[in-house]
Design a protein around this motif. Structure first.
Motif, mmCIF file in Angstrom:
data_model
loop_
_atom_site.group_PDB
_atom_site.id
_atom_site.type_symbol
_atom_site.label_atom_id
_atom_site.label_comp_id
_atom_site.label_asym_id
_atom_site.label_seq_id
_atom_site.Cartn_x
_atom_site.Cartn_y
_atom_site.Cartn_z
ATOM 1 N N SER A 1 -4.203 0.611 -2.539
ATOM 2 C CA SER A 1 -3.739 -0.777 -2.591
ATOM 3 C C SER A 1 -2.950 -0.988 -3.883
ATOM 4 O O SER A 1 -3.495 -0.807 -4.986
ATOM 5 C CB SER A 1 -4.936 -1.737 -2.546
ATOM 6 O OG SER A 1 -4.527 -3.049 -2.880
ATOM 7 N N THR B 1 0.843 -1.195 0.000
ATOM 8 C CA THR B 1 0.000 0.000 0.000
ATOM 9 C C THR B 1 0.877 1.242 0.000
ATOM 10 O O THR B 1 2.029 1.222 0.425
ATOM 11 C CB THR B 1 -0.898 0.041 1.247
ATOM 12 O OG1 THR B 1 -0.071 0.084 2.422
ATOM 13 C CG2 THR B 1 -1.832 -1.154 1.292
ATOM 14 N N GLU C 1 -4.436 -3.812 -6.056
ATOM 15 C CA GLU C 1 -5.550 -3.369 -6.899
ATOM 16 C C GLU C 1 -5.043 -2.502 -8.039
ATOM 17 O O GLU C 1 -5.568 -2.571 -9.166
ATOM 18 C CB GLU C 1 -6.565 -2.604 -6.057
ATOM 19 C CG GLU C 1 -7.830 -2.227 -6.832
ATOM 20 C CD GLU C 1 -8.873 -1.557 -5.952
ATOM 21 O OE1 GLU C 1 -9.751 -0.856 -6.500
ATOM 22 O OE2 GLU C 1 -8.810 -1.749 -4.709
ATOM 23 N N GLU D 1 -6.812 3.929 -7.139
ATOM 24 C CA GLU D 1 -5.872 3.025 -7.809
ATOM 25 C C GLU D 1 -5.949 3.159 -9.330
ATOM 26 O O GLU D 1 -4.933 3.018 -10.025
ATOM 27 C CB GLU D 1 -6.164 1.578 -7.398
ATOM 28 C CG GLU D 1 -5.804 1.241 -5.969
ATOM 29 C CD GLU D 1 -6.856 1.667 -4.973
ATOM 30 O OE1 GLU D 1 -6.663 1.482 -3.757
ATOM 31 O OE2 GLU D 1 -7.892 2.213 -5.422
ATOM 32 N N THR D 2 -7.142 3.455 -9.862
ATOM 33 C CA THR D 2 -7.289 3.592 -11.314
ATOM 34 C C THR D 2 -6.475 4.771 -11.830
ATOM 35 O O THR D 2 -5.807 4.686 -12.872
ATOM 36 C CB THR D 2 -8.762 3.760 -11.690
ATOM 37 O OG1 THR D 2 -9.503 2.622 -11.243
ATOM 38 C CG2 THR D 2 -8.936 3.929 -13.186
ATOM 39 N N ASP E 1 -3.897 -4.812 -10.832
ATOM 40 C CA ASP E 1 -5.001 -5.341 -11.646
ATOM 41 C C ASP E 1 -5.517 -4.286 -12.620
ATOM 42 O O ASP E 1 -5.786 -4.571 -13.796
ATOM 43 C CB ASP E 1 -6.149 -5.800 -10.744
ATOM 44 C CG ASP E 1 -5.811 -7.064 -9.954
ATOM 45 O OD1 ASP E 1 -4.928 -7.821 -10.416
ATOM 46 O OD2 ASP E 1 -6.405 -7.276 -8.885
ATOM 47 N N THR E 2 -5.647 -3.063 -12.125
ATOM 48 C CA THR E 2 -6.131 -1.985 -12.994
ATOM 49 C C THR E 2 -5.106 -1.655 -14.065
ATOM 50 O O THR E 2 -5.460 -1.316 -15.205
ATOM 51 C CB THR E 2 -6.437 -0.728 -12.156
ATOM 52 O OG1 THR E 2 -7.328 -1.079 -11.087
ATOM 53 C CG2 THR E 2 -7.080 0.353 -13.001
#
Length: 282
Positions: free
Chosen positions: A148, A143, A151, A237-238, A154-155
């Motif tokens: 995160s 983090t 995450e 996160e995006t 993944d994005t």
């Protein structure tokens, strides 16, 4: 008319040297008749290796194959091997022959082991088995503030697939083994940057059980301290993942080829908010 050897006096019917007794190359006319027998104690040629006596200086030795002869005169020397009609190799004990052969084989194996021709205990190639360990460097791989990084990874793949599709590169899916290889390389770079550790290698990546033989390894870093926006100022996160993908593409880097359609990814934030990204493509 008789002829005789100028050196040893051996008579001959014709002037046809060399002498078949001593090997001398010059004959002389015999004014008086001479005996056909060689006088006892006349010159002879002795092999200096085994003592075998020869009538001519005509190496190699008929017993041992040696080539170093010496001319001697006087009564013939006693040679016990002449009585038993054998050679030196025949009187060597079998156990010694076997021992010498075993030593020769052992030395040959040691030489082959040393040069890498075969693998022997103690001469095994210094090649570690299995994947290398993944470092635990300074900063964070989980983090950053409230974001995160798992995450964000993944994005990142989702945004990366959009960019790939835009140039006809096709999409890719995450693979756990490639994730480990990417983490090894990425975190190794962080460890080398902040703790002077040994940097990761492409050979280390290949030690993972990868689903392809020649993966593409892409590794870069983004220093947000040089831009108006710090990494802890991204709202989600995006936004962070999109910025990381576009940062790489905006530098003019091309989309890498992926034959198997698989990707492994690792994002790590250093203690100075420098973001390290590595992905491995198959």
């Amino acid at each position: 008319m008789k002829w005789r050897c100028e050196w040893c006096g051996k008579p001959h019917e014709e002037d046809d040297p060399p002498c078949d007794n001593c090997g001398h190359g010059t004959f002389e006319e015999a004014v008086t008749q001479v005996n056909q027998e060689v006088v006892e104690g006349g010159p002879r040629w002795v092999c200096l290796n085994c003592g075998r006596q020869h009538q001519k200086n005509s190496p190699p030795c008929k017993r041992c194959g040696g080539s170093n002869f010496e001319r001697r005169t006087g009564p013939p020397e006693e040679d016990p091997l002449d009585e038993i009609q054998t050679g030196w190799l025949e009187v060597v004990e079998t156990k010694y022959v076997i021992g010498y052969a075993a030593v020769a084989v052992l030395l040959g194996l040691i030489v082959l082991g040393a040069v890498g021709g075969i693998t022997l205990p103690g001469f095994a190639a210094d090649t570690p088995a299995g994947p290398p360990s993944i470092a635990s460097p300074a900063g964070s791989g989980e983090t950053v503030n409230s974001l995160s990084l798992a995450e964000a990874e993944d994005t990142y793949v989702d945004v990366y697939n959009v960019r790939r599709s835009g140039v006809g590169g096709g999409t890719v899916s995450r693979n756990a083994t490639l994730d480990d290889a990417a983490a090894y390389y990425n975190k190794g770079r962080v460890d080398a940057r902040y703790d002077n550790a040994e940097p990761p290698t492409r050979d280390g990546v290949s030690r993972f059980p990868l689903p392809c033989g020649r993966p593409a390894v892409v590794s870069y870093e983004v220093a947000y301290d040089r831009t108006p926006q710090s990494v802890n100022q991204f709202q989600n996160e995006t936004a962070l993942a999109t910025a990381l993908v576009d940062n790489y593409i905006e530098r003019g880097n091309r989309i890498q080829r992926s034959d198997a359609g698989l990707i492994g990814l690792d994002i790590h934030v250093g203690p100075d908010e420098r973001v390290f990204v590595t992905y491995v493509l198959c």
